[in-house]
Design a protein around this motif. Structure first.
Motif, PDB file in Angstrom:
ATOM      1  N   ASP A  79      10.077  -8.160   2.942  1.00  0.00           N
ATOM      2  CA  ASP A  79      11.278  -8.964   2.700  1.00  0.00           C
ATOM      3  C   ASP A  79      10.927 -10.404   2.374  1.00  0.00           C
ATOM      4  OD1 ASP A  79      13.083  -6.837   3.280  1.00  0.00           O
ATOM      5  OD2 ASP A  79      12.765  -7.165   5.420  1.00  0.00           O
ATOM      6  N   SER A  80       9.708 -10.817   2.713  1.00  0.00           N
ATOM      7  CA  SER A  80       9.288 -12.203   2.509  1.00  0.00           C
ATOM      8  C   SER A  80       7.791 -12.245   2.273  1.00  0.00           C
ATOM      9  CB  SER A  80       9.644 -13.046   3.736  1.00  0.00           C
ATOM     10  OG  SER A  80       8.954 -14.286   3.719  1.00  0.00           O
ATOM     11  N   PRO A  81       7.319 -13.167   1.412  1.00  0.00           N
ATOM     12  CA  PRO A  81       5.874 -13.310   1.216  1.00  0.00           C
ATOM     13  C   PRO A  81       5.137 -13.631   2.511  1.00  0.00           C
ATOM     14  CG  PRO A  81       7.078 -14.500  -0.480  1.00  0.00           C
ATOM     15  CD  PRO A  81       8.095 -14.056   0.527  1.00  0.00           C
ATOM     16  N   ALA A  82       5.838 -14.224   3.478  1.00  0.00           N
ATOM     17  CA  ALA A  82       5.197 -14.580   4.750  1.00  0.00           C
ATOM     18  C   ALA A  82       4.704 -13.350   5.510  1.00  0.00           C
ATOM     19  CB  ALA A  82       6.177 -15.374   5.615  1.00  0.00           C
ATOM     20  N   GLU A  83       5.197 -12.163   5.145  1.00  0.00           N
ATOM     21  CA  GLU A  83       4.771 -10.940   5.825  1.00  0.00           C
ATOM     22  C   GLU A  83       3.398 -10.447   5.360  1.00  0.00           C
ATOM     23  OE1 GLU A  83       7.735  -7.823   5.785  1.00  0.00           O
ATOM     24  OE2 GLU A  83       9.327  -9.281   5.490  1.00  0.00           O
ATOM     25  N   VAL A  84       2.955 -10.906   4.198  1.00  0.00           N
ATOM     26  CA  VAL A  84       1.735 -10.358   3.594  1.00  0.00           C
ATOM     27  C   VAL A  84       0.502 -10.482   4.485  1.00  0.00           C
ATOM     28  CG1 VAL A  84       0.115 -10.585   1.658  1.00  0.00           C
ATOM     29  CG2 VAL A  84       2.582 -10.597   1.238  1.00  0.00           C
ATOM     30  N   PRO A  85       0.224 -11.649   5.095  1.00  0.00           N
ATOM     31  CA  PRO A  85      -0.993 -11.744   5.917  1.00  0.00           C
ATOM     32  C   PRO A  85      -1.069 -10.714   7.035  1.00  0.00           C
ATOM     33  CG  PRO A  85      -0.146 -13.929   5.451  1.00  0.00           C
ATOM     34  CD  PRO A  85       0.907 -12.954   4.976  1.00  0.00           C
ATOM     35  N   ALA A  86       0.076 -10.299   7.556  1.00  0.00           N
ATOM     36  CA  ALA A  86       0.068  -9.283   8.613  1.00  0.00           C
ATOM     37  C   ALA A  86       0.005  -7.874   8.041  1.00  0.00           C
ATOM     38  CB  ALA A  86       1.307  -9.439   9.493  1.00  0.00           C
ATOM     39  N   VAL A  87       0.669  -7.659   6.914  1.00  0.00           N
ATOM     40  CA  VAL A  87       0.746  -6.327   6.318  1.00  0.00           C
ATOM     41  C   VAL A  87      -0.562  -5.919   5.654  1.00  0.00           C
ATOM     42  CG1 VAL A  87       1.838  -4.976   4.473  1.00  0.00           C
ATOM     43  CG2 VAL A  87       3.249  -6.373   6.000  1.00  0.00           C
ATOM     44  N   LEU A  88      -1.220  -6.852   4.985  1.00  0.00           N
ATOM     45  CA  LEU A  88      -2.399  -6.524   4.175  1.00  0.00           C
ATOM     46  C   LEU A  88      -3.496  -5.812   4.962  1.00  0.00           C
ATOM     47  CD1 LEU A  88      -3.978  -6.610   1.528  1.00  0.00           C
ATOM     48  CD2 LEU A  88      -4.662  -8.957   2.091  1.00  0.00           C
ATOM     49  N   PRO A  89      -3.961  -6.343   6.084  1.00  0.00           N
ATOM     50  CA  PRO A  89      -5.053  -5.646   6.788  1.00  0.00           C
ATOM     51  C   PRO A  89      -4.654  -4.284   7.340  1.00  0.00           C
ATOM     52  CG  PRO A  89      -4.263  -7.508   8.074  1.00  0.00           C
ATOM     53  CD  PRO A  89      -3.627  -7.623   6.726  1.00  0.00           C
ATOM     54  N   SER A  90      -3.405  -4.152   7.798  1.00  0.00           N
ATOM     55  CA  SER A  90      -2.999  -2.871   8.385  1.00  0.00           C
ATOM     56  C   SER A  90      -2.844  -1.791   7.325  1.00  0.00           C
ATOM     57  CB  SER A  90      -1.683  -3.041   9.158  1.00  0.00           C
ATOM     58  OG  SER A  90      -0.634  -3.451   8.303  1.00  0.00           O
ATOM     59  N   ILE A  91      -2.266  -2.133   6.181  1.00  0.00           N
ATOM     60  CA  ILE A  91      -2.064  -1.120   5.140  1.00  0.00           C
ATOM     61  C   ILE A  91      -3.398  -0.736   4.508  1.00  0.00           C
ATOM     62  CG2 ILE A  91      -1.635  -2.744   3.239  1.00  0.00           C
ATOM     63  CD1 ILE A  91       0.421  -0.853   2.156  1.00  0.00           C
ATOM     64  N   ALA A  92      -4.307  -1.702   4.362  1.00  0.00           N
ATOM     65  CA  ALA A  92      -5.626  -1.384   3.807  1.00  0.00           C
ATOM     66  C   ALA A  92      -6.406  -0.489   4.758  1.00  0.00           C
ATOM     67  CB  ALA A  92      -6.390  -2.676   3.530  1.00  0.00           C
ATOM     68  N   ALA A  93      -6.363  -0.811   6.051  1.00  0.00           N
ATOM     69  CA  ALA A  93      -7.079   0.000   7.032  1.00  0.00           C
ATOM     70  C   ALA A  93      -6.541   1.424   7.066  1.00  0.00           C
ATOM     71  CB  ALA A  93      -6.966  -0.640   8.407  1.00  0.00           C
ATOM     72  N   GLU A  94      -5.236   1.564   6.959  1.00  0.00           N
ATOM     73  CA  GLU A  94      -4.628   2.897   6.955  1.00  0.00           C
ATOM     74  C   GLU A  94      -5.083   3.697   5.743  1.00  0.00           C
ATOM     75  OE1 GLU A  94      -0.148   4.863   6.472  1.00  0.00           O
ATOM     76  OE2 GLU A  94      -0.368   2.747   7.001  1.00  0.00           O
ATOM     77  N   THR A  95      -5.185   3.053   4.593  1.00  0.00           N
ATOM     78  CA  THR A  95      -5.536   3.748   3.354  1.00  0.00           C
ATOM     79  C   THR A  95      -6.993   4.171   3.330  1.00  0.00           C
ATOM     80  OG1 THR A  95      -3.892   2.383   2.222  1.00  0.00           O
ATOM     81  CG2 THR A  95      -5.423   3.592   0.839  1.00  0.00           C
TER      82      THR A  95
END
Length: 357
Positions: free
Chosen positions: A115-131
């Motif tokens: 919903d906001s660019p501010a979420e990216v720093p938290a989302v990036l490592p978790s989604i990459a690790a999951e993939t």
């Protein structure tokens, strides 16, 4: 004349075999001899070395043989665990991570809307690790809807950039998840690389017109990024405003009331109801600057709303002092396509280099 060493000859043979398997997926030694032009004994030795190194494996499949049909042949392919490339896109719609194997197949994909660019720093490592959890990841390419520092790969905050993630360092975040390099570039540069592969033109400008404004310059087949990697940031190029006065390109949308409240992001829904001639005149001023400085053969118009104004832009550009062709972008998901193609190329090269270790 110095003769090439046996080691060099072996590495060349191994590369030919690997690249044939990357292209054809599975081949017998006889088929490899045909596709590579190498002798059967040379291919057999190469296959033996590559199997021992863990890069190639016997699939267990056999050709029909016996009773006049010749010897039974074994099919070989890349080993299942040779590794993949991670491809990440950071965009207003969310963060996407996918794994691509050496055949070019997507073997894992995860998307996380934001919903906001501010979420990216938290989302990036978790989604990459999951993939990457189930894969041996050798390298990564990242496409970001923000300017990117060429020397470090960090995202850069510039005035009037609509998608402000902040000074995120994707290299620092993603490097612990893989065994090789992390290559970061902005989304418009990746899109231009994809378009270059599609149209085959060596000199063109890729004009991105969406929620944000961007441009990539391709010269002699290469994206030109500039000293800091910030070439193509066209928001502040001076052009023609709605009243005919000169102003920065981004201000045209402000005067027309086409920016989102509290942001420099363009409201695409409202823009579609705006006067196309006024917008085309402003875009024509930007094209004039591009033609004057870069001399492209053609200007490719992409983005969420740019192609819908193609006729008006073409008409405006036909009146410019220096003529240039204008065409619509042809590649779907251009930023992802460009980043994925680079990841595949680098992954294949990494496997060839691994065969020489």
């Amino acid at each position: 004349m110095t003769r090439p060493s046996q080691e060099l000859l072996r590495s060349i043979s191994d590369e030919h075999v690997l690249r044939s398997l990357m292209s054809e997926r599975k081949l017998t030694r006889a088929e490899l001899a045909t596709t590579t032009g190498l002798s059967k004994p040379t291919v057999s030795e190469s296959v033996r070395r590559l199997v021992e190194s863990g890069l190639v494996a016997d699939t267990g499949e056999r050709t029909p043989g016996g009773r006049g049909k010749g010897r039974v042949g074994s099919f070989y392919s890349l080993a299942s665990d040779v590794g993949v490339a991670l491809v990440v896109t950071i965009a207003p719609g969310g963060v996407t991570a996918e794994c691509v194997d050496a055949y070019g197949d997507v073997v894992g994909r995860t998307h996380h809307p934001i919903d906001s660019p501010a979420e990216v720093p938290a989302v990036l490592p978790s989604i990459a690790a999951e993939t990457v959890a189930a894969h041996n990841v050798r390298l990564c390419t990242v496409s970001a809807a923000d300017p990117v520092d060429r020397s470090t790969g960090r995202l850069v905050q510039l005035p009037d950039s609509p998608f402000l993630v902040g000074e995120l360092d994707p290299v620092e975040v993603l490097s612990p998840l893989l065994h090789g390099p992390v290559i970061v570039d902005n989304d418009v540069n990746w899109a231009a690389q994809a378009e270059h592969a599609a149209i085959g033109v060596a000199d063109f400008a890729y004009l991105y017109l969406g929620e944000g404004l961007g441009c990539a310059l391709v010269s002699d087949g290469e994206v030109r990024r500039g000293h800091a990697g910030l070439a193509g940031e066209i928001a502040h190029v001076i052009t023609v405003g709605p009243s005919g006065s000169a102003m920065p390109f981004i201000e045209v949308f402000g005067q027309l009331g086409l920016r989102r409240s509290g942001s420099t992001a363009i409201d695409v829904a409202r823009l579609r109801a705006a006067d196309p001639e006024v917008l085309a005149r402003a875009i024509g001023g930007v094209v004039t600057a591009l033609v004057t400085l870069a001399d492209p053969e053609v200007v490719v118009v992409g983005g969420t709303w740019g192609p819908s104004l193609l006729d008006a832009i073409t008409a405006e550009c036909s009146r410019l002092p220096r003529q240039v062709g204008v065409v619509g972008a042809s590649v779907a998901e251009p930023s992802l396509t460009g980043a994925r193609a680079e990841a595949l190329k680098r992954l294949r090269t990494a496997l060839v280099e691994a065969s020489r270790a």
